[in-house]
Design an enzyme around this catalytic site. Structure first.
Site, PDB file in Angstrom:
ATOM      1  N   GLU A  87       1.039  -1.224  -0.027  1.00  0.00           N
ATOM      2  CA  GLU A  87       0.022  -0.044  -0.068  1.00  0.00           C
ATOM      3  C   GLU A  87       0.747   1.389  -0.055  1.00  0.00           C
ATOM      4  O   GLU A  87       0.628   2.179   0.728  1.00  0.00           O
ATOM      5  CB  GLU A  87      -0.815  -0.015   1.061  1.00  0.00           C
ATOM      6  CG  GLU A  87      -1.877  -1.064   1.256  1.00  0.00           C
ATOM      7  CD  GLU A  87      -2.525  -1.348   2.707  1.00  0.00           C
ATOM      8  OE1 GLU A  87      -2.304  -0.455   3.743  1.00  0.00           O
ATOM      9  OE2 GLU A  87      -3.345  -2.085   2.885  1.00  0.00           O
ATOM     10  N   PRO A  88       1.812   1.387  -0.840  1.00  0.00           N
ATOM     11  CA  PRO A  88       2.482   2.781  -0.855  1.00  0.00           C
ATOM     12  C   PRO A  88       1.660   3.851  -1.415  1.00  0.00           C
ATOM     13  O   PRO A  88       0.946   3.741  -2.076  1.00  0.00           O
ATOM     14  CB  PRO A  88       3.549   2.491  -1.918  1.00  0.00           C
ATOM     15  CG  PRO A  88       3.171   1.707  -3.032  1.00  0.00           C
ATOM     16  CD  PRO A  88       1.905   0.661  -2.243  1.00  0.00           C
ATOM     17  N   GLY A  89       1.869   5.173  -0.711  1.00  0.00           N
ATOM     18  CA  GLY A  89       1.202   6.176  -1.190  1.00  0.00           C
ATOM     19  C   GLY A  89       2.208   7.225  -1.201  1.00  0.00           C
ATOM     20  O   GLY A  89       2.628   7.697  -2.456  1.00  0.00           O
ATOM     21  N   ARG A  90       2.754   7.710  -0.202  1.00  0.00           N
ATOM     22  CA  ARG A  90       3.704   8.847  -0.346  1.00  0.00           C
ATOM     23  C   ARG A  90       4.872   8.619  -1.113  1.00  0.00           C
ATOM     24  O   ARG A  90       5.275   9.444  -1.930  1.00  0.00           O
ATOM     25  CB  ARG A  90       4.268   9.044   1.405  1.00  0.00           C
ATOM     26  CG  ARG A  90       5.341  10.149   1.414  1.00  0.00           C
ATOM     27  CD  ARG A  90       5.789  10.360   2.726  1.00  0.00           C
ATOM     28  NE  ARG A  90       5.091   9.955   3.768  1.00  0.00           N
ATOM     29  CZ  ARG A  90       4.374  10.776   4.648  1.00  0.00           C
ATOM     30  NH1 ARG A  90       4.400  12.070   4.223  1.00  0.00           N
ATOM     31  NH2 ARG A  90       3.580  10.694   5.496  1.00  0.00           N
ATOM     32  N   ARG A 150       1.392  20.212   5.887  1.00  0.00           N
ATOM     33  CA  ARG A 150       2.681  19.502   6.709  1.00  0.00           C
ATOM     34  C   ARG A 150       3.521  20.329   7.591  1.00  0.00           C
ATOM     35  O   ARG A 150       3.637  19.920   8.796  1.00  0.00           O
ATOM     36  CB  ARG A 150       3.245  18.643   5.866  1.00  0.00           C
ATOM     37  CG  ARG A 150       2.377  17.381   4.793  1.00  0.00           C
ATOM     38  CD  ARG A 150       3.328  16.526   4.044  1.00  0.00           C
ATOM     39  NE  ARG A 150       4.084  15.688   5.159  1.00  0.00           N
ATOM     40  CZ  ARG A 150       5.327  15.760   5.277  1.00  0.00           C
ATOM     41  NH1 ARG A 150       6.115  16.988   4.883  1.00  0.00           N
ATOM     42  NH2 ARG A 150       5.751  15.043   6.175  1.00  0.00           N
ATOM     43  N   CYS A 194      -4.017  34.046   8.869  1.00  0.00           N
ATOM     44  CA  CYS A 194      -4.055  34.731   9.912  1.00  0.00           C
ATOM     45  C   CYS A 194      -3.729  33.746  11.246  1.00  0.00           C
ATOM     46  O   CYS A 194      -4.746  33.638  12.083  1.00  0.00           O
ATOM     47  CB  CYS A 194      -5.302  35.566  10.513  1.00  0.00           C
ATOM     48  SG  CYS A 194      -5.067  36.557  11.590  1.00  0.00           S
ATOM     49  N   GLU A 195      -2.577  33.029  11.379  1.00  0.00           N
ATOM     50  CA  GLU A 195      -1.941  32.193  12.332  1.00  0.00           C
ATOM     51  C   GLU A 195      -0.766  32.206  12.498  1.00  0.00           C
ATOM     52  O   GLU A 195      -0.172  32.289  11.249  1.00  0.00           O
ATOM     53  CB  GLU A 195      -2.528  30.599  11.796  1.00  0.00           C
ATOM     54  CG  GLU A 195      -4.048  30.313  11.976  1.00  0.00           C
ATOM     55  CD  GLU A 195      -4.632  30.086  13.154  1.00  0.00           C
ATOM     56  OE1 GLU A 195      -4.081  29.932  14.098  1.00  0.00           O
ATOM     57  OE2 GLU A 195      -5.741  30.053  13.444  1.00  0.00           O
TER      58      GLU A 195
END
EC number: 4.1.1.20
Length: 434
Positions: free
Chosen positions: A287-290, A326, A356-357
């Site tokens: 199940e690779p994603g990244r 991230r 605005c953070e």
């Protein structure tokens, strides 16, 4: 016996080689592209993704293995169509991801359904289209699957997700294989499920599944987890419980910080699988994603202004935390480089967005060539968990996404219009009582 490591090329080279000349990505001049498409926008290299798929499939040669892309990493339909055309399946965690995968042409028989919180409606929908397998994470889910499969008069294929209590040596928020995490069940509990599996008239419990986390840069966590899965598989076989599939999950790390992160080559990862599961004759699922898409993507952004603070110099971009979460969510590092071919003196900036953070910060005390308002920058390795985690916070529209392929490009999601952003909202006119 420890797996022998080789002098194979580092995994990140397969995606970064597309850069070539300054400002070029998969044969496309990013500066010209940014004149046609307003920043910020995500750009993905089809060539880099194809190379990753080819590398993994070559490493798996001779094994009965199915690669299922983790859709959550990048659910754009064009990316999923690319996966479908390459024979890659899908690992999904919601009915929305199921519908995306099917719409992209990934057949149901190449789809596995993971996740700790599958609703009854989601399970019923997945049963209805005949997906390959459910990765079951709790006894309640197993009983729900039995009930719904019986109601549909079908038999569901299922694997139990094992929590092997292995530290993946990754960020705490993406660790999934320790006993304190919400995912999977203990081997003791799984053992009880198999002992009682004959009571499941409409669930064929014949698989094991393990996934210990993401952004893993060492073989050791994989080796330890798979050794525990292998011991359990052998125990189950000895006691009369055939295991027809073992899903080894995903988690392969990528290079976010050049010269620091040293990802595994696909062949070294597969060598660990071969060694741990030697003698296994069933199907393997991955199940690779990244690993398949992260380094194939960049986020293009322009400098709005340089702000001189009392103690720090701020580089304010038009991209923000709503476009790439991230760094604010995980304190994650992403390499950031100007798209320019003229040398400039170095300068140190806190690189921030307009949201605005205070958390809307991509990097602190980062040294770059000196920048000015209007300069084009790219943030690397944003092809996974970039656009897929984006939001409209501060009523900022979702950024465009563009697929690049050997000198050409196609917009695969246009920038969101304001009217689309508010389409589901309405004044409180129709009051009711509950």
């Amino acid at each position: 016996m420890p797996t022998q490591m080789t002098n194979r090329p580092a995994a990140q080279e397969t995606a970064r080689e597309t850069d070539g000349a300054p400002g070029m990505f998969d044969g496309v001049d990013l500066r010209r592209l940014a004149e046609r498409i307003a920043t910020p926008f995500h750009a993905y290299s089809a060539g880099a993704i194809h190379r990753r798929i080819d590398e993994l499939q070559a490493a798996l040669a001779g094994l009965d293995a199915t690669v299922c892309f983790a859709v959550k990493a990048n659910p754009n339909l064009a990316i999923l169509q690319l996966m479908a055309n390459a024979g890659v399946g899908a690992d999904i965690v919601s009915v929305g991801e199921l519908r995306r995968a099917l719409n992209a042409g990934i057949p149901a028989e190449r789809i596995v359904f993971s996740g700790v919180g599958k609703s009854a409606d989601e399970i019923a929908g997945a049963l209805n289209v005949g997906i390959m397998r459910f990765n079951v994470e709790s006894l309640d889910e197993l009983h729900t699957l039995q009930r719904l499969a019986k109601a549909q008069e079908v038999t569901a294929r299922a694997a139990v997700r094992i929590n092997p209590d292995v530290d993946a040596r990754t960020h705490a928020k993406i660790s999934t294989g320790k006993s304190e995490n919400k995912f999977g069940v203990s081997i003791d509990e799984a053992r009880r499920w198999f002992a009682e599996r004959k009571q499941l008239s409409h669930v064929q419990l014949d698989g094991l599944h393990v996934h210990i986390g993401s952004q893993i840069l060492s073989v050791e966590p994989f080796r330890l987890a798979l050794q525990r899965v292998a011991a359990f598989w052998q125990e189950l076989e000895r006691t009369g419980h055939p295991i027809n599939s073992i899903d080894v999950g995903g988690g392969l790390g990528v290079c976010y910080r050049a010269g620091v992160d040293r990802p595994l080559a696909a062949a070294d990862y597969v060598d660990v699988i071969r060694a741990a599961l030697a003698g296994y004759r069933g199907r393997l699922l991955l199940e690779p994603g990244r690993w398949l898409v992260a380094e194939a993507g960049v986020l293009l952004t322009r400098v709005l202004r340089v702000k001189e603070g009392a103690e720090r110099r701020f580089l304010v971009l038009d991209a923000a935390m709503n476009d790439l979460q991230r760094p604010s969510l995980y304190d994650a590092w992403h390499d950031i480089v100007p798209v320019a071919d003229t040398p400039r003196p170095p300068a140190t900036y806190d690189i921030v967005g307009p949201v605005c953070e205070t958390g809307d910060t991509f990097a602190r005390a980062r040294e770059l060539p000196e920048c000015s308002a209007g300069d084009l920058l790219l943030i690397r390795a944003t092809g996974a968990y970039g656009a897929s985690m984006a939001s409209t916070y501060n009523s900022r529209p979702l950024a465009a996404e563009v697929l690049l392929d050997q000198g050409r490009y196609a917009v695969v999601r246009r920038r969101q219009h304001f009217e689309e952003m508010i389409a589901g909202e309405q004044p409180a006119r129709n009051w009711e009582t509950a």
